[in-house]
Design a protein around this motif. Structure first.
Motif, PDB file in Angstrom:
ATOM      1  N   LEU A  61       0.852  -1.198   0.000  1.00 37.42           N
ATOM      2  CA  LEU A  61       0.000   0.000   0.000  1.00 37.42           C
ATOM      3  C   LEU A  61       0.883   1.241   0.000  1.00 37.42           C
ATOM      4  CD1 LEU A  61      -2.634  -1.067   2.706  1.00 37.42           C
ATOM      5  CD2 LEU A  61      -3.056  -0.751   0.248  1.00 37.42           C
ATOM      6  N   PRO A  62       0.490   2.279  -0.727  1.00 37.71           N
ATOM      7  CA  PRO A  62       1.313   3.488  -0.749  1.00 37.71           C
ATOM      8  C   PRO A  62       1.417   4.132   0.638  1.00 37.71           C
ATOM      9  CG  PRO A  62      -0.803   3.862  -1.855  1.00 37.71           C
ATOM     10  CD  PRO A  62      -0.728   2.402  -1.560  1.00 37.71           C
ATOM     11  N   SER A  63       2.424   4.993   0.796  1.00 37.84           N
ATOM     12  CA  SER A  63       2.774   5.474   2.140  1.00 37.84           C
ATOM     13  C   SER A  63       1.672   6.291   2.809  1.00 37.84           C
ATOM     14  CB  SER A  63       4.057   6.301   2.059  1.00 37.84           C
ATOM     15  OG  SER A  63       3.830   7.452   1.275  1.00 37.84           O
ATOM     16  N   ASN A  64       0.765   6.912   2.017  1.00 37.08           N
ATOM     17  CA  ASN A  64      -0.289   7.726   2.646  1.00 37.08           C
ATOM     18  C   ASN A  64      -1.645   7.014   2.688  1.00 37.08           C
ATOM     19  OD1 ASN A  64      -0.645   7.871  -0.100  1.00 37.08           O
ATOM     20  ND2 ASN A  64      -1.201  10.039  -0.157  1.00 37.08           N
ATOM     21  N   ALA A  65      -1.664   5.701   2.406  1.00 36.87           N
ATOM     22  CA  ALA A  65      -2.937   4.960   2.454  1.00 36.87           C
ATOM     23  C   ALA A  65      -3.291   4.635   3.900  1.00 36.87           C
ATOM     24  CB  ALA A  65      -2.805   3.663   1.661  1.00 36.87           C
ATOM     25  N   PRO A  66      -4.598   4.585   4.220  1.00 35.47           N
ATOM     26  CA  PRO A  66      -4.962   4.155   5.577  1.00 35.47           C
ATOM     27  C   PRO A  66      -4.455   2.724   5.788  1.00 35.47           C
ATOM     28  CG  PRO A  66      -6.889   4.952   4.338  1.00 35.47           C
ATOM     29  CD  PRO A  66      -5.753   4.886   3.371  1.00 35.47           C
ATOM     30  N   GLY A  67      -3.826   2.473   6.917  1.00 33.24           N
ATOM     31  CA  GLY A  67      -3.305   1.126   7.202  1.00 33.24           C
ATOM     32  C   GLY A  67      -2.093   0.767   6.369  1.00 33.24           C
ATOM     33  N   ALA A  68      -1.354   1.769   5.886  1.00 31.25           N
ATOM     34  CA  ALA A  68      -0.166   1.487   5.062  1.00 31.25           C
ATOM     35  C   ALA A  68       0.749   0.484   5.772  1.00 31.25           C
ATOM     36  CB  ALA A  68       0.581   2.785   4.777  1.00 31.25           C
ATOM     37  N   ASP A  69       1.224  -0.499   5.007  1.00 28.25           N
ATOM     38  CA  ASP A  69       2.058  -1.556   5.594  1.00 28.25           C
ATOM     39  C   ASP A  69       3.550  -1.212   5.577  1.00 28.25           C
ATOM     40  OD1 ASP A  69       1.721  -1.696   2.782  1.00 28.25           O
ATOM     41  OD2 ASP A  69       2.295  -3.806   2.721  1.00 28.25           O
ATOM     42  N   GLY A  70       3.938  -0.162   4.860  1.00 24.19           N
ATOM     43  CA  GLY A  70       5.359   0.180   4.753  1.00 24.19           C
ATOM     44  C   GLY A  70       6.032   0.449   6.085  1.00 24.19           C
ATOM     45  N   PRO A  71       5.427   1.304   6.944  1.00 26.40           N
ATOM     46  CA  PRO A  71       6.117   1.617   8.204  1.00 26.40           C
ATOM     47  C   PRO A  71       6.423   0.371   9.038  1.00 26.40           C
ATOM     48  CG  PRO A  71       4.385   3.220   7.782  1.00 26.40           C
ATOM     49  CD  PRO A  71       4.251   2.161   6.727  1.00 26.40           C
ATOM     50  N   SER A  72       5.443  -0.525   9.201  1.00 25.24           N
ATOM     51  CA  SER A  72       5.735  -1.703  10.043  1.00 25.24           C
ATOM     52  C   SER A  72       6.746  -2.621   9.364  1.00 25.24           C
ATOM     53  CB  SER A  72       4.448  -2.462  10.389  1.00 25.24           C
ATOM     54  OG  SER A  72       3.809  -2.845   9.205  1.00 25.24           O
ATOM     55  N   ASN A  73       6.673  -2.730   8.038  1.00 26.12           N
ATOM     56  CA  ASN A  73       7.672  -3.565   7.345  1.00 26.12           C
ATOM     57  C   ASN A  73       9.081  -3.008   7.540  1.00 26.12           C
ATOM     58  OD1 ASN A  73       5.806  -5.382   6.380  1.00 26.12           O
ATOM     59  ND2 ASN A  73       5.636  -4.458   4.346  1.00 26.12           N
ATOM     60  N   LEU A  74       9.200  -1.674   7.458  1.00 22.92           N
ATOM     61  CA  LEU A  74      10.520  -1.057   7.599  1.00 22.92           C
ATOM     62  C   LEU A  74      11.044  -1.220   9.035  1.00 22.92           C
ATOM     63  CD1 LEU A  74      12.803   0.510   6.305  1.00 22.92           C
ATOM     64  CD2 LEU A  74      11.460   2.612   6.514  1.00 22.92           C
ATOM     65  N   ILE A  75      10.166  -1.014  10.002  1.00 20.44           N
ATOM     66  CA  ILE A  75      10.581  -1.196  11.410  1.00 20.44           C
ATOM     67  C   ILE A  75      11.037  -2.647  11.620  1.00 20.44           C
ATOM     68  CG2 ILE A  75       9.729  -1.285  13.804  1.00 20.44           C
ATOM     69  CD1 ILE A  75       7.756   1.030  12.910  1.00 20.44           C
ATOM     70  N   ASN A  76      10.253  -3.597  11.113  1.00 21.90           N
ATOM     71  CA  ASN A  76      10.615  -5.008  11.285  1.00 21.90           C
ATOM     72  C   ASN A  76      11.929  -5.345  10.580  1.00 21.90           C
ATOM     73  OD1 ASN A  76       8.469  -5.780  12.890  1.00 21.90           O
ATOM     74  ND2 ASN A  76       7.142  -6.280  11.155  1.00 21.90           N
ATOM     75  N   ALA A  77      12.133  -4.762   9.403  1.00 17.64           N
ATOM     76  CA  ALA A  77      13.383  -5.040   8.662  1.00 17.64           C
ATOM     77  C   ALA A  77      14.584  -4.516   9.447  1.00 17.64           C
ATOM     78  CB  ALA A  77      13.320  -4.386   7.281  1.00 17.64           C
ATOM     79  N   ILE A  78      14.448  -3.317  10.025  1.00 19.36           N
ATOM     80  CA  ILE A  78      15.558  -2.739  10.800  1.00 19.36           C
ATOM     81  C   ILE A  78      15.816  -3.596  12.044  1.00 19.36           C
ATOM     82  CG2 ILE A  78      16.236  -0.722  12.191  1.00 19.36           C
ATOM     83  CD1 ILE A  78      14.815   1.005  10.006  1.00 19.36           C
ATOM     84  N   ARG A  79      14.744  -4.049  12.668  1.00 22.95           N
ATOM     85  CA  ARG A  79      14.919  -4.916  13.849  1.00 22.95           C
ATOM     86  C   ARG A  79      15.611  -6.227  13.459  1.00 22.95           C
ATOM     87  NH1 ARG A  79       9.227  -3.828  16.473  1.00 22.95           N
ATOM     88  NH2 ARG A  79       9.702  -1.872  17.515  1.00 22.95           N
ATOM     89  N   TRP A  80      15.233  -6.776  12.300  1.00 25.96           N
ATOM     90  CA  TRP A  80      15.815  -8.061  11.893  1.00 25.96           C
ATOM     91  C   TRP A  80      17.308  -7.904  11.580  1.00 25.96           C
ATOM     92  CZ3 TRP A  80      14.601 -12.827  12.702  1.00 25.96           C
ATOM     93  CH2 TRP A  80      15.281 -13.829  12.016  1.00 25.96           C
ATOM     94  N   VAL A  81      17.650  -6.782  10.971  1.00 23.87           N
ATOM     95  CA  VAL A  81      19.061  -6.522  10.676  1.00 23.87           C
ATOM     96  C   VAL A  81      19.875  -6.425  11.956  1.00 23.87           C
ATOM     97  CG1 VAL A  81      20.542  -4.577  10.045  1.00 23.87           C
ATOM     98  CG2 VAL A  81      18.998  -5.470   8.392  1.00 23.87           C
ATOM     99  N   SER A  82      19.274  -5.846  13.000  1.00 25.47           N
ATOM    100  CA  SER A  82      20.056  -5.617  14.216  1.00 25.47           C
ATOM    101  C   SER A  82      20.012  -6.783  15.202  1.00 25.47           C
ATOM    102  CB  SER A  82      19.621  -4.313  14.904  1.00 25.47           C
ATOM    103  OG  SER A  82      18.277  -4.047  14.688  1.00 25.47           O
ATOM    104  N   LYS A  83      19.344  -7.871  14.869  1.00 21.18           N
ATOM    105  CA  LYS A  83      19.300  -9.053  15.748  1.00 21.18           C
ATOM    106  C   LYS A  83      20.698  -9.604  15.994  1.00 21.18           C
ATOM    107  CE  LYS A  83      15.121 -11.718  15.967  1.00 21.18           C
ATOM    108  NZ  LYS A  83      14.815 -10.973  17.154  1.00 21.18           N
ATOM    109  N   PRO A  84      20.993 -10.032  17.217  1.00 23.92           N
ATOM    110  CA  PRO A  84      22.312 -10.623  17.474  1.00 23.92           C
ATOM    111  C   PRO A  84      22.547 -11.839  16.579  1.00 23.92           C
ATOM    112  CG  PRO A  84      21.077 -10.326  19.516  1.00 23.92           C
ATOM    113  CD  PRO A  84      20.150  -9.987  18.395  1.00 23.92           C
TER     114      PRO A  84
END
Ligand code: ASP
Length: 359
Positions: free
Chosen positions: A136-159
């Motif tokens: 979904l585009p970044s300004n859509a209601p319920g856009a999935d980008g923010p949570s995907n990006l947060i999760n990707a950053i968390r996964w990268v930083s996992k020990p």
């Protein structure tokens, strides 16, 4: 490629590379028509500013905009630039890992490319490269980008004791090996990995993790990244009802070096293509058979004996087999150290050996 490090890149940090896509898309009427939008409108820096508060405290993030495009316009030259940047950034000891934000339409090709050219190196350094995007585009209601990006950053930083280094993809609360990514739905939020072996991020499955370790342990080297103008010309042809023999000759313009057949069932094709394809092989065209079925694997000599030289794609879809074939032809031309007399077929086998997780 030589890159100059900013001060930010000399202390521990995560690098986020923006390629564009729907995650950076904007819809003119997001409430009423969120699926009518333009991809690649918002800078990666702004995507990060929007999620800043949700990121772990003290984590330093550096971003770079490599491109801001609809991924259906992705070029091979851009893949070269991305691959070079990923490899040179991995060499920076201050780098923890890399997130790539990307359009989902061709993310499976970029994923395979990064896996094949940077996966072993990332594994050796115990660093992760994680691709993500949005449906979904970044300004859509319920856009999935923010949570995907947060999760990707968390996964990268996992020990590293929780997951080895390598190339991964994160979507809709799940993680998969990047090489297994395959968009198999036009609009569902988990489209890029819904049919791939994956694990929920909040309860990593031991069998998935064992699969990751097995793939990472397959011996072999990363394939060289083709220079921008050196990507071999490879076309994909879909076999279908009413196939015509002239089609093969029509697509073999001077300069074409390979063909990937998106075949029926187990990678079969119409009898009318047999003679022109045999001739193409005899003329030095590299040929790979894959399936248009959407899942499953294509094995050598099934459903019929292959013409000598023709390769089966294993679990690689036609677009992924095309990237693998391009990298293999390029590697054979570059006569990579230690590989003296290897042909493109040998490099192709190395790639398909790592396909077991999706079989
Ligand atoms: N057309 C978009 C792109 O691939 C689709 C997406 O990102 O989901 O850039």
């Amino acid at each position: 490629m030589t890159i100059t490090l900013s001060n930010d890149e000399q202390s521990p940090h995560i690098l986020v590379l923006g390629m564009g896509g729907t995650i950076a898309g904007l819809a003119p009427s997001p409430e009423s028509n969120p699926l009518f939008y333009q991809a690649g409108q918002v800078n990666v820096g702004d995507l990060l500013t929007n999620i800043e508060k949700a990121l772990p405290e003290g984590l330093k993030i550096v971003s770079r905009q490599v491109a801001n495009i609809n991924s259906s316009n992705l070029s091979e030259a851009l893949l070269t630039q991305l691959g070079d940047l990923v490899r040179s950034s991995l060499a920076n000891t201050a780098l923890i890992g890399i997130v790539v934000t990307h359009g989902t339409d061709t993310i499976e090709e970029t994923s395979l490319f990064l896996h094949a050219t940077c996966g072993k190196y990332a594994g050796k350094l115990s660093k992760r490269i994680v691709l993500t995007g949005a449906m979904l585009p970044s300004n859509a209601p319920g856009a999935d980008g923010p949570s995907n990006l947060i999760n990707a950053i968390r996964w990268v930083s996992k020990p590293v004791d929780q997951c080895p280094g390598g190339v991964f993809a994160v979507f809709a609360g799940n993680v998969c090996m990047a090489r297994d990514l395959a968009k198999r739905h036009s609009s569902e939020l988990n489209a890029p990995l819904r049919d791939s072996p994956c694990s929920p991020l909040d309860s990593i499955s031991q069998s998935w993790l064992d699969g990751v370790k097995a793939i990472q342990a397959v011996p072999g080297d990363d394939l060289p990244i083709p220079r921008e103008q050196a990507w071999p010309w490879v076309e994909i042809l879909t076999s279908h009802v009413g196939a015509r023999s002239e089609t093969i000759q029509n697509c073999l313009s001077p300069g074409v070096e390979g063909l990937v057949i998106s075949g029926t069932g187990q990678g079969g094709f119409s009898n009318v293509w047999k003679e022109p394809l045999d001739k193409a092989i005899a003329d030095g065209i590299a040929l790979v058979r894959s399936t248009r079925a959407g899942a499953g694997i294509v094995r050598p000599d099934l459903p019929e004996k292959d013409t000598v030289g023709c390769m089966a794609s294993g679990s690689l879809s036609a677009p992924k087999a095309r990237i693998a074939l391009q990298l293999a032809i390029n590697a054979a031309k570059e006569k990579v150290v230690n590989t003296k007399n290897l042909q493109w077929q040998d490099f192709f086998v190395m790639q398909t050996l790592q396909t077991k997780s999706s079989s």
